[in-house]
Design a protein around this motif. Structure first.
Motif, PDB file in Angstrom:
ATOM      1  N   SER A 153      94.557   1.502  84.905  1.00 18.34           N
ATOM      2  CA  SER A 153      95.809   1.909  84.277  1.00 18.34           C
ATOM      3  C   SER A 153      95.629   3.323  83.728  1.00 18.34           C
ATOM      4  CB  SER A 153      96.159   0.955  83.134  1.00 18.34           C
ATOM      5  OG  SER A 153      95.224   1.114  82.075  1.00 18.34           O
ATOM      6  N   ALA A 154      96.723   3.938  83.316  1.00 22.50           N
ATOM      7  CA  ALA A 154      96.651   5.285  82.740  1.00 22.50           C
ATOM      8  C   ALA A 154      95.775   5.288  81.486  1.00 22.50           C
ATOM      9  CB  ALA A 154      98.049   5.797  82.427  1.00 22.50           C
ATOM     10  N   ASP A 155      95.901   4.260  80.653  1.00 22.25           N
ATOM     11  CA  ASP A 155      95.081   4.188  79.439  1.00 22.25           C
ATOM     12  C   ASP A 155      93.598   4.008  79.770  1.00 22.25           C
ATOM     13  OD1 ASP A 155      97.291   4.517  77.812  1.00 22.25           O
ATOM     14  OD2 ASP A 155      97.527   2.369  77.411  1.00 22.25           O
ATOM     15  N   GLU A 156      93.292   3.152  80.750  1.00 21.11           N
ATOM     16  CA  GLU A 156      91.902   2.966  81.173  1.00 21.11           C
ATOM     17  C   GLU A 156      91.335   4.260  81.749  1.00 21.11           C
ATOM     18  OE1 GLU A 156      91.933  -1.757  82.445  1.00 21.11           O
ATOM     19  OE2 GLU A 156      92.748  -0.262  83.844  1.00 21.11           O
ATOM     20  N   LEU A 157      92.155   4.971  82.501  1.00 15.51           N
ATOM     21  CA  LEU A 157      91.740   6.240  83.087  1.00 15.51           C
ATOM     22  C   LEU A 157      91.436   7.261  81.993  1.00 15.51           C
ATOM     23  CD1 LEU A 157      91.332   8.269  85.355  1.00 15.51           C
ATOM     24  CD2 LEU A 157      93.814   8.529  85.460  1.00 15.51           C
ATOM     25  N   ASP A 158      92.329   7.395  81.035  1.00 15.62           N
ATOM     26  CA  ASP A 158      92.102   8.337  79.938  1.00 15.62           C
ATOM     27  C   ASP A 158      90.796   8.013  79.210  1.00 15.62           C
ATOM     28  OD1 ASP A 158      94.423   9.712  80.490  1.00 15.62           O
ATOM     29  OD2 ASP A 158      95.607   8.716  78.930  1.00 15.62           O
ATOM     30  N   ALA A 159      90.562   6.732  78.948  1.00 13.52           N
ATOM     31  CA  ALA A 159      89.332   6.327  78.254  1.00 13.52           C
ATOM     32  C   ALA A 159      88.104   6.627  79.098  1.00 13.52           C
ATOM     33  CB  ALA A 159      89.389   4.836  77.903  1.00 13.52           C
ATOM     34  N   ASP A 163      85.282   9.080  77.807  1.00 12.45           N
ATOM     35  CA  ASP A 163      83.957   8.507  77.552  1.00 12.45           C
ATOM     36  C   ASP A 163      82.888   8.994  78.529  1.00 12.45           C
ATOM     37  OD1 ASP A 163      85.216   7.089  75.529  1.00 12.45           O
ATOM     38  OD2 ASP A 163      85.331   5.219  76.673  1.00 12.45           O
ATOM     39  N   GLY A 164      83.253   9.851  79.473  1.00 11.55           N
ATOM     40  CA  GLY A 164      82.286  10.383  80.422  1.00 11.55           C
ATOM     41  C   GLY A 164      81.950   9.459  81.575  1.00 11.55           C
ATOM     42  N   HIS A 165      82.771   8.424  81.800  1.00 14.05           N
ATOM     43  CA  HIS A 165      82.547   7.526  82.938  1.00 14.05           C
ATOM     44  C   HIS A 165      83.096   8.118  84.240  1.00 14.05           C
ATOM     45  CE1 HIS A 165      80.929   4.462  80.378  1.00 14.05           C
ATOM     46  NE2 HIS A 165      82.021   4.456  79.642  1.00 14.05           N
ATOM     47  N   ILE A 166      84.039   9.035  84.126  1.00 15.14           N
ATOM     48  CA  ILE A 166      84.534   9.769  85.293  1.00 15.14           C
ATOM     49  C   ILE A 166      84.167  11.224  85.086  1.00 15.14           C
ATOM     50  CG2 ILE A 166      86.553  10.541  86.592  1.00 15.14           C
ATOM     51  CD1 ILE A 166      87.890   7.887  85.930  1.00 15.14           C
TER      52      ILE A 166
END
Length: 183
Positions: A153-159, A163-166
């Protein structure tokens, strides 16, 4: 710039040699004339170009991949993407890569733009597309290609970005370029 006059920063190739030719990469070493008339050497990689696809489900979730990237010895979270074949239309390449890697086809396609990810050492360009109206038709990964497909989701993507996961450059650049197309 655009007025037909040479740019005062332009470098002119004097000669060029191929240092290495591989399956994907063509490494070059050019002797160039600099703007002040002196000479230097430029080493760079010729690359056929690539596409990246932001595939959106009707609920706004974005299709992502988990894929191991050997040079950095780790798994990355990234958008579907792939190399443009010689003479291949860029939108057809985007459609092919989305289908092969994720098993999705899309009813709607939009071109977002282009960026150059490695301007200091490569001529690679990456063309960005947004795909909507997804339908699962089955994947057809290339031989030797292993990845997992998932959505965010957009929120998961932003996080994940925060958080440096992407950290994948093409994913971050494509999402930034397409920000006005995602709402």
């Amino acid at each position: 710039m655009g007025d037909g006059k040479p740019d005062t920063l332009e470098e002119r190739m004097l000669d060029s040699e191929q240092v290495y030719r591989g399956v994907l990469l063509d490494v070059r070493r050019d002797r160039v004339s600099l703007p002040d008339g002196t000479e230097s050497v430029r080493e760079y990689i010729r690359h056929p170009g690539a596409v990246v696809v932001i595939a959106l489900h009707d609920d706004g979730r974005i299709v992502f991949e988990r894929q191991y990237r050997y040079p950095l010895q780790r798994v990355f979270l990234e958008l579907p993407a792939g190399k443009i074949d010689v003479g291949e239309d860029v939108e057809l390449c985007a459609r092919r890569e989305l289908r092969e890697e994720t098993g999705f086809e899309a009813r709607e396609w939009g071109y977002v733009g282009v960026f150059h990810p490695c301007i200091g050492y490569s001529d690679e360009r990456i063309e960005v597309f947004v795909a909507r109206g997804l339908e699962q038709v089955g994947s057809a990964l290339d031989e030797g290609e292993f990845l997992e497909v998932f959505t965010m989701s957009a929120d998961e993507l932003d996080a994940a970005v925060r958080d440096g996961h992407i950290t994948d450059g093409k994913t971050l650049s494509a999402l930034y370029l397409a920000r006005d197309h995602l709402g």
